[in-house]
Design a protein around this motif. Structure first.
Motif, PDB file in Angstrom:
ATOM      1  N   SER A   1     -10.875  -2.191  21.257  1.00  0.00           N
ATOM      2  CA  SER A   1     -10.262  -2.351  22.578  1.00  0.00           C
ATOM      3  C   SER A   1      -8.777  -2.660  22.467  1.00  0.00           C
ATOM      4  O   SER A   1      -8.110  -2.890  23.456  1.00  0.00           O
ATOM      5  CB  SER A   1     -10.943  -3.510  23.303  1.00  0.00           C
ATOM      6  N   TYR A   2      -8.236  -2.615  21.321  1.00  0.00           N
ATOM      7  CA  TYR A   2      -6.970  -3.229  20.990  1.00  0.00           C
ATOM      8  C   TYR A   2      -5.879  -2.209  20.731  1.00  0.00           C
ATOM      9  O   TYR A   2      -4.779  -2.313  21.191  1.00  0.00           O
ATOM     10  CB  TYR A   2      -7.245  -3.973  19.698  1.00  0.00           C
ATOM     11  N   LEU A   3      -6.253  -1.203  19.952  1.00  0.00           N
ATOM     12  CA  LEU A   3      -5.238  -0.266  19.485  1.00  0.00           C
ATOM     13  C   LEU A   3      -5.182   0.935  20.425  1.00  0.00           C
ATOM     14  O   LEU A   3      -6.214   1.438  20.842  1.00  0.00           O
ATOM     15  CB  LEU A   3      -5.586   0.210  18.072  1.00  0.00           C
ATOM     16  N   ASN A   4      -3.945   1.391  20.709  1.00  0.00           N
ATOM     17  CA  ASN A   4      -3.857   2.595  21.539  1.00  0.00           C
ATOM     18  C   ASN A   4      -3.882   3.853  20.673  1.00  0.00           C
ATOM     19  O   ASN A   4      -3.674   4.953  21.141  1.00  0.00           O
ATOM     20  CB  ASN A   4      -2.603   2.563  22.417  1.00  0.00           C
ATOM     21  N   ASN A   5      -4.127   3.634  19.374  1.00  0.00           N
ATOM     22  CA  ASN A   5      -4.275   4.758  18.459  1.00  0.00           C
ATOM     23  C   ASN A   5      -5.613   4.588  17.732  1.00  0.00           C
ATOM     24  O   ASN A   5      -5.759   3.702  16.902  1.00  0.00           O
ATOM     25  CB  ASN A   5      -3.112   4.746  17.463  1.00  0.00           C
ATOM     26  N   PRO A   6      -6.613   5.412  18.035  1.00  0.00           N
ATOM     27  CA  PRO A   6      -7.937   5.204  17.432  1.00  0.00           C
ATOM     28  C   PRO A   6      -8.056   5.730  15.998  1.00  0.00           C
ATOM     29  O   PRO A   6      -9.089   5.532  15.363  1.00  0.00           O
ATOM     30  CB  PRO A   6      -8.866   5.993  18.362  1.00  0.00           C
ATOM     31  N   CYS A   7      -7.017   6.397  15.487  1.00  0.00           N
ATOM     32  CA  CYS A   7      -7.123   6.979  14.144  1.00  0.00           C
ATOM     33  C   CYS A   7      -6.823   5.919  13.082  1.00  0.00           C
ATOM     34  O   CYS A   7      -6.031   5.005  13.297  1.00  0.00           O
ATOM     35  CB  CYS A   7      -6.121   8.118  13.971  1.00  0.00           C
ATOM     36  N   VAL A   8      -7.423   6.088  11.917  1.00  0.00           N
ATOM     37  CA  VAL A   8      -7.042   5.272  10.768  1.00  0.00           C
ATOM     38  C   VAL A   8      -5.623   5.712  10.398  1.00  0.00           C
ATOM     39  O   VAL A   8      -5.368   6.905  10.213  1.00  0.00           O
ATOM     40  CB  VAL A   8      -7.997   5.525   9.584  1.00  0.00           C
ATOM     41  N   THR A   9      -4.699   4.754  10.351  1.00  0.00           N
ATOM     42  CA  THR A   9      -3.300   5.138  10.186  1.00  0.00           C
ATOM     43  C   THR A   9      -2.662   4.384   9.024  1.00  0.00           C
ATOM     44  O   THR A   9      -2.798   3.158   8.916  1.00  0.00           O
ATOM     45  CB  THR A   9      -2.527   4.867  11.501  1.00  0.00           C
ATOM     46  N   PHE A  10      -1.988   5.126   8.173  1.00  0.00           N
ATOM     47  CA  PHE A  10      -1.416   4.553   6.955  1.00  0.00           C
ATOM     48  C   PHE A  10       0.101   4.712   6.999  1.00  0.00           C
ATOM     49  O   PHE A  10       0.616   5.781   7.345  1.00  0.00           O
ATOM     50  CB  PHE A  10      -2.012   5.305   5.749  1.00  0.00           C
ATOM     51  N   TYR A  11       0.796   3.638   6.638  1.00  0.00           N
ATOM     52  CA  TYR A  11       2.261   3.636   6.611  1.00  0.00           C
ATOM     53  C   TYR A  11       2.696   3.439   5.158  1.00  0.00           C
ATOM     54  O   TYR A  11       2.591   2.327   4.631  1.00  0.00           O
ATOM     55  CB  TYR A  11       2.798   2.496   7.490  1.00  0.00           C
ATOM     56  N   PRO A  12       3.183   4.491   4.491  1.00  0.00           N
ATOM     57  CA  PRO A  12       3.349   4.415   3.041  1.00  0.00           C
ATOM     58  C   PRO A  12       4.680   3.802   2.585  1.00  0.00           C
ATOM     59  O   PRO A  12       5.184   4.171   1.521  1.00  0.00           O
ATOM     60  CB  PRO A  12       3.243   5.890   2.626  1.00  0.00           C
ATOM     61  N   GLU A  13       5.240   2.864   3.355  1.00  0.00           N
ATOM     62  CA  GLU A  13       6.566   2.339   2.982  1.00  0.00           C
ATOM     63  C   GLU A  13       6.423   1.014   2.222  1.00  0.00           C
ATOM     64  O   GLU A  13       6.846  -0.045   2.694  1.00  0.00           O
ATOM     65  CB  GLU A  13       7.416   2.152   4.254  1.00  0.00           C
ATOM     66  N   PHE A  14       5.821   1.071   1.027  1.00  0.00           N
ATOM     67  CA  PHE A  14       5.570  -0.156   0.269  1.00  0.00           C
ATOM     68  C   PHE A  14       6.870  -0.888  -0.064  1.00  0.00           C
ATOM     69  O   PHE A  14       6.923  -2.112  -0.011  1.00  0.00           O
ATOM     70  CB  PHE A  14       4.837   0.153  -1.043  1.00  0.00           C
ATOM     71  N   ALA A  15       7.915  -0.129  -0.436  1.00  0.00           N
ATOM     72  CA  ALA A  15       9.178  -0.779  -0.837  1.00  0.00           C
ATOM     73  C   ALA A  15       9.715  -1.626   0.316  1.00  0.00           C
ATOM     74  O   ALA A  15      10.214  -2.742   0.113  1.00  0.00           O
ATOM     75  CB  ALA A  15      10.201   0.269  -1.265  1.00  0.00           C
ATOM     76  N   GLU A  16       9.592  -1.120   1.533  1.00  0.00           N
ATOM     77  CA  GLU A  16      10.076  -1.860   2.699  1.00  0.00           C
ATOM     78  C   GLU A  16       9.203  -3.108   2.940  1.00  0.00           C
ATOM     79  O   GLU A  16       9.710  -4.180   3.292  1.00  0.00           O
ATOM     80  CB  GLU A  16      10.074  -0.931   3.928  1.00  0.00           C
ATOM     81  N   VAL A  17       7.898  -2.976   2.734  1.00  0.00           N
ATOM     82  CA  VAL A  17       7.008  -4.143   2.862  1.00  0.00           C
ATOM     83  C   VAL A  17       7.469  -5.238   1.901  1.00  0.00           C
ATOM     84  O   VAL A  17       7.638  -6.406   2.281  1.00  0.00           O
ATOM     85  CB  VAL A  17       5.543  -3.758   2.529  1.00  0.00           C
ATOM     86  N   PHE A  18       7.700  -4.859   0.645  1.00  0.00           N
ATOM     87  CA  PHE A  18       8.079  -5.873  -0.347  1.00  0.00           C
ATOM     88  C   PHE A  18       9.462  -6.462  -0.032  1.00  0.00           C
ATOM     89  O   PHE A  18       9.697  -7.643  -0.233  1.00  0.00           O
ATOM     90  CB  PHE A  18       8.040  -5.275  -1.759  1.00  0.00           C
ATOM     91  N   ARG A  19      10.350  -5.644   0.505  1.00  0.00           N
ATOM     92  CA  ARG A  19      11.676  -6.167   0.878  1.00  0.00           C
ATOM     93  C   ARG A  19      11.541  -7.210   1.989  1.00  0.00           C
ATOM     94  O   ARG A  19      12.132  -8.286   1.929  1.00  0.00           O
ATOM     95  CB  ARG A  19      12.586  -5.005   1.324  1.00  0.00           C
ATOM     96  N   GLU A  20      10.704  -6.909   2.984  1.00  0.00           N
ATOM     97  CA  GLU A  20      10.527  -7.865   4.092  1.00  0.00           C
ATOM     98  C   GLU A  20       9.870  -9.164   3.601  1.00  0.00           C
ATOM     99  O   GLU A  20      10.218 -10.258   4.051  1.00  0.00           O
ATOM    100  CB  GLU A  20       9.688  -7.235   5.214  1.00  0.00           C
ATOM    101  N   ILE A  21       8.929  -9.040   2.682  1.00  0.00           N
ATOM    102  CA  ILE A  21       8.277 -10.253   2.157  1.00  0.00           C
ATOM    103  C   ILE A  21       9.297 -11.107   1.403  1.00  0.00           C
ATOM    104  O   ILE A  21       9.380 -12.327   1.588  1.00  0.00           O
ATOM    105  CB  ILE A  21       7.085  -9.880   1.246  1.00  0.00           C
ATOM    106  N   GLU A  22      10.110 -10.457   0.556  1.00  0.00           N
ATOM    107  CA  GLU A  22      11.151 -11.197  -0.192  1.00  0.00           C
ATOM    108  C   GLU A  22      12.052 -11.948   0.785  1.00  0.00           C
ATOM    109  O   GLU A  22      12.386 -13.113   0.578  1.00  0.00           O
ATOM    110  CB  GLU A  22      12.039 -10.231  -0.996  1.00  0.00           C
ATOM    111  N   GLU A  23      12.428 -11.261   1.845  1.00  0.00           N
ATOM    112  CA  GLU A  23      13.345 -11.862   2.827  1.00  0.00           C
ATOM    113  C   GLU A  23      12.706 -13.131   3.419  1.00  0.00           C
ATOM    114  O   GLU A  23      13.373 -14.159   3.553  1.00  0.00           O
ATOM    115  CB  GLU A  23      13.591 -10.822   3.922  1.00  0.00           C
ATOM    116  N   ILE A  24      11.425 -13.073   3.723  1.00  0.00           N
ATOM    117  CA  ILE A  24      10.741 -14.224   4.333  1.00  0.00           C
ATOM    118  C   ILE A  24      10.627 -15.378   3.346  1.00  0.00           C
ATOM    119  O   ILE A  24      10.966 -16.523   3.645  1.00  0.00           O
ATOM    120  CB  ILE A  24       9.333 -13.813   4.831  1.00  0.00           C
ATOM    121  N   ILE A  25      10.180 -15.093   2.140  1.00  0.00           N
ATOM    122  CA  ILE A  25       9.871 -16.209   1.223  1.00  0.00           C
ATOM    123  C   ILE A  25      11.129 -16.804   0.603  1.00  0.00           C
ATOM    124  O   ILE A  25      11.151 -17.990   0.277  1.00  0.00           O
ATOM    125  CB  ILE A  25       8.834 -15.824   0.138  1.00  0.00           C
TER     126      ILE A  25
END
Ligand code: SF4
Length: 370
Positions: free
Chosen positions: A103-127
């Motif tokens: 009931s939550y997502l307006n996109n019912p498909c399984v969706t993958f965002y392959p930007e791992f480098a950006e994920v790790f950059r954001e985590i570094e910034e937080i910690i």
């Protein structure tokens, strides 16, 4: 068992090495390069009788708009655990009747965002902003952390990344038994692999396509043997005649597989859902019995069991769990301070107080693994 039937990828990501690796792994599936992925979603929503069910067979690979790492939204006037959510995959090929994502997502498909480098950059910034705090990150809030991980490969990169951090840990939360690819990674105790558990009856009736209880516990055993801290989530706890025997059996089975010292944390959370989920779930799962009990709206608008029922379930669970280890770290998910008080005789007071308890728990575990 993953039942993906086709893949749609945004053309801007075709050359991405992560996407190319996925393509090799899924070369038995139709692969469409489409710049108009929103249209794919709209067509599914407009023309399919069960878009939610159909979306579970479709993998979309697309760029993410906005920040990939976010605070868990928590819930109004309830104590939240200050978790950070990593958005790498949203939605899930399993199909639990109570799943909020229906009931939550307006996109019912399984969706993958392959930007791992950006994920790790954001985590570094937080910690790095708060080197004296300890942060918990997880991928299991808007989907399952491991059911697709053998295909998308996030844990292969994330586990060694967190192994090198002093003030952050990763939680991989799942209802699958897909752990073989984790067993030889360098984790240094900085990744907690955790399972949602429920009695056999609830798994069979409500957690469609999820791994059976025995397979989840066997997978937990493999991870614990590989040195990972493990966690368990009794969430949602379902109230029905005979729940006591069934949940007590699960607790006993858990500790037949796992030693208490290997358990980083256990959470408890009674069934809760926004009002509109009931209709969606009852249409998709007419045989489900869990929506027929008496639930009332809480301060956040979500329907919950009456407080005396929740308190009774939590108290019993705590006593069964603590019979194995009086020091087990157990927390309540999205509950009010008065419920904490009745269950534990004390309350963390607020989200910050609960966060401090988590930090102490993580530090104790980290001391054991340097
Ligand atoms: S495993 Fe989790 S994310 Fe997947 S359908 Fe069940 S509740 Fe939803």
């Amino acid at each position: 068992m993953v039942l993906l039937k086709e893949v749609y990828v945004d053309p801007s990501l075709e050359a991405n090495p992560i996407v190319q690796r996925i393509r090799q792994g899924l070369n038995h599936l139709p692969w469409h390069s489409r710049a108009d992925l929103d249209r794919v979603i709209q067509e599914l929503l407009s023309f399919h009788a069960d878009p939610c069910g159909a979306g579970k067979h479709i993998l979309l690979i697309r760029p993410f708009q906005g920040r990939l790492v976010k605070n868990c939204p928590g819930t109004m006037n309830h104590i939240c655990c200050n978790y950070k959510i990593i958005n790498v995959v949203t939605n899930c090929p399993m199909d639990c009747s109570y799943c909020i994502l229906q009931s939550y997502l307006n996109n019912p498909c399984v969706t993958f965002y392959p930007e791992f480098a950006e994920v790790f950059r954001e985590i570094e910034e937080i910690i790095e902003k708060h080197p004296h705090r300890i942060f918990r990150f997880g991928t299991g809030e808007l989907g399952d952390s491991l059911i697709l991980d053998g295909i998308v490969g996030f844990a292969d990169e994330a586990i060694p990344f967190f192994a090198a951090k002093k003030n952050a840990i990763l939680e991989l939360k799942t209802k699958s038994a897909e752990v073989d690819h984790l067993l030889f990674l360098n984790h240094r105790g900085r990744t907690v692999v955790s399972w949602s558990l429920n009695p056999l009856r609830i798994i069979e009736e409500e957690e469609h396509l999820a791994a059976p209880l025995g397979e989840r516990l066997q997978a937990a055993r493999l991870c614990a043997d590989a040195g990972y801290p493990v966690g368990f989530h009794f969430d949602p706890l379902i109230y029905y005649p005979g729940w006591e025997d069934d949940y007590r059996t699960v607790v006993d089975l858990l500790f037949e597989h796992i030693e208490p010292r290997q358990v980083m944390w256990v959470s408890l959370g009674g069934l809760r859902y926004p009002p509109f989920l009931k209709q969606v779930a009852q249409e998709r799962f007419p045989g489900s019995r869990i929506f027929s009990g008496e639930l009332i709206p809480g301060e956040d608008g979500k329907l919950r069991y009456l407080k005396p029922i929740r308190v009774e379930m939590y108290q019993r669970m705590v006593s069964w769990l603590r019979a194995y280890d009086g020091g087990l770290f157990i927390y309540l998910c999205m509950e009010r301070a008065d419920v904490w008080q009745e269950v534990f005789g004390s309350t963390p007071g607020n989200t910050e107080g609960l966060n401090r308890r988590f930090e102490e728990c993580v530090v104790r575990f980290m001391k054991g693994v340097q």
